[in-house]
Scaffold this motif. Structure first.
Motif, mmCIF file in Angstrom:
data_model
loop_
_atom_site.group_PDB
_atom_site.id
_atom_site.type_symbol
_atom_site.label_atom_id
_atom_site.label_comp_id
_atom_site.label_asym_id
_atom_site.label_seq_id
_atom_site.Cartn_x
_atom_site.Cartn_y
_atom_site.Cartn_z
ATOM 1 N N LEU A 112 -10.088 -17.050 -13.844
ATOM 2 C CA LEU A 112 -9.021 -17.908 -14.693
ATOM 3 C C LEU A 112 -7.804 -18.134 -14.211
ATOM 4 N N THR A 113 -7.274 -17.071 -13.280
ATOM 5 C CA THR A 113 -6.113 -17.333 -12.842
ATOM 6 C C THR A 113 -6.268 -17.415 -11.155
ATOM 7 N N GLN A 114 -5.039 -17.720 -10.459
ATOM 8 C CA GLN A 114 -5.126 -17.672 -9.176
ATOM 9 C C GLN A 114 -4.371 -16.335 -8.389
ATOM 10 N N THR A 115 -4.633 -15.462 -9.153
ATOM 11 C CA THR A 115 -3.992 -14.128 -8.719
ATOM 12 C C THR A 115 -4.876 -13.235 -7.617
ATOM 13 N N ALA A 116 -6.132 -13.598 -7.504
ATOM 14 C CA ALA A 116 -7.095 -12.900 -6.673
ATOM 15 C C ALA A 116 -6.180 -12.908 -5.254
ATOM 16 N N ARG A 117 -5.476 -13.937 -4.726
ATOM 17 C CA ARG A 117 -5.023 -13.951 -3.465
ATOM 18 C C ARG A 117 -3.683 -13.074 -3.703
ATOM 19 N N VAL A 118 -2.941 -12.923 -4.594
ATOM 20 C CA VAL A 118 -1.949 -11.992 -4.819
ATOM 21 C C VAL A 118 -2.329 -10.728 -4.893
ATOM 22 N N HIS A 119 -3.430 -10.358 -5.423
ATOM 23 C CA HIS A 119 -3.933 -8.991 -5.254
ATOM 24 C C HIS A 119 -4.381 -8.807 -3.831
ATOM 25 N N ASN A 120 -5.081 -9.476 -3.105
ATOM 26 C CA ASN A 120 -5.405 -9.112 -1.980
ATOM 27 C C ASN A 120 -3.899 -9.222 -0.938
ATOM 28 N N ALA A 121 -3.170 -9.837 -1.044
ATOM 29 C CA ALA A 121 -2.072 -9.671 -0.290
ATOM 30 C C ALA A 121 -1.361 -8.248 -0.617
ATOM 31 N N ALA A 122 -1.174 -7.952 -1.810
ATOM 32 C CA ALA A 122 -0.846 -6.561 -2.139
ATOM 33 C C ALA A 122 -1.708 -5.586 -1.533
ATOM 34 N N TRP A 123 -3.006 -5.503 -1.557
ATOM 35 C CA TRP A 123 -3.815 -4.505 -1.139
ATOM 36 C C TRP A 123 -3.544 -4.469 0.556
ATOM 37 N N ALA A 124 -3.553 -5.734 1.002
ATOM 38 C CA ALA A 124 -3.249 -5.647 2.574
ATOM 39 C C ALA A 124 -1.913 -5.019 2.835
ATOM 40 N N ARG A 125 -0.859 -5.027 2.420
ATOM 41 C CA ARG A 125 0.094 -4.654 2.887
ATOM 42 C C ARG A 125 0.029 -3.230 2.401
ATOM 43 N N THR A 126 -0.551 -2.746 1.386
ATOM 44 C CA THR A 126 -0.680 -1.303 0.945
ATOM 45 C C THR A 126 -1.644 -0.574 1.931
ATOM 46 N N PHE A 127 -2.734 -0.942 2.069
ATOM 47 C CA PHE A 127 -3.616 -0.463 3.137
ATOM 48 C C PHE A 127 -3.160 -0.248 4.491
#
Length: 265
Positions: free
Chosen positions: A19-34
């Protein structure tokens, strides 16, 4: 024409990437965190630093899963085990919950900065489903689902929300288990075979298949159509708008959960 079999009366939508284009935002947040965690881990252990892969690692270990499950599954792929900790662990704690909470801090910062955009085709599909009288739920592993739905302007189009907060309160297992989708179907008073699942995550598609849902639509935003089919999708589309223009009604896979062969009528 909604691209669904006639027996489907309820639509259960994943949020991020569907529904929303937030998968890329989640992925970027995971990348920085991990990557922050892996760099510290490498410095402490002397092991080489191998960064998080935003393509393979996200799709295989994180996408569609509840936050703690994503942390646990990804770190296990690197041979790393952390103590579970507690849901209110500080973001700097080296626990499963602490790493997950750090990701959430980064995610909320990015959402405040970048906002939330829905997919236009998904908005059109929600309106069409509403006009057709189909029930509509959002089923997400995210604890921020309510805020994202509101920010994207989708609240009037969705009747039920089963998200990470609800899952924790009710003790529902996350995807690939079907618990959250089953809870949404139950809220509508429909049997699983009367509901369609819309998912972009491999774990979510697997959950739809495991729950015996009437139709499982894989939404391929990242070029993993074959994997979505292998995990149980009846049909794969790149955008929900494709379902609105389908020339022929879809047919569930033979013997699959959506098959009506031999079913009572």
């Amino acid at each position: 024409m909604l691209g669904l079999p006639d027996h489907v009366t309820a639509c259960l939508f994943d949020l991020d990437g569907v529904l929303t284009q937030t998968a890329r935002v989640h992925n970027a947040a995971w990348a920085r965190t991990f990557d922050d965690f892996l760099q510290r881990h490498a410095a402490l252990t002397g092991e080489p630093f191998r960064p998080y892969d935003p393509a393979a690692d996200y799709n295989r270990y994180v996408d569609g899963r509840q936050r703690a499950d994503g942390v646990r599954t990804f770190l296990a792929s690197r041979g790393i085990t952390l103590p579970e900790g507690h849901p209110d662990d500080p973001p700097g704690a080296d626990t499963v919950n602490g790493v997950g909470n750090r990701k959430n801090v980064v995610l909320l910062q990015r959402i405040r900065t970048d906002g939330v955009q829905p997919y236009a085709g998904s908005v059109d599909y929600l309106h069409a489903a509403q006009r057709a009288g189909l029930r509509r739920a959002v089923v997400s592993a995210s604890a921020n689902c309510a805020d994202v739905v509101m920010a994207a302007g989708l609240s009037p189009l969705l009747e039920v929300r089963v998200d990470g907060v609800v899952a924790r309160q009710r003790g529902l297992r996350g995807k690939p288990f079907p618990d959250t989708f089953l809870a949404a179907a139950e809220a509508f008073g429909v049997r699983p075979e009367q509901a369609a699942v819309f998912e972009d995550a491999l774990a979510g598609v697997a959950a739809g298949r495991a729950g015996g849902f009437g139709y499982v639509i894989g939404v391929d935003r990242v070029g993993q159509a074959d994997d979505l089919r292998a995990h149980g999708a009846d049909v794969v589309v790149r955008d929900l708008a494709e379902l609105l223009t389908a020339a022929d009604p879809p047919r569930p896979r033979a013997g699959g959960a959506g098959s009506t062969e031999g079913a009572a009528t």
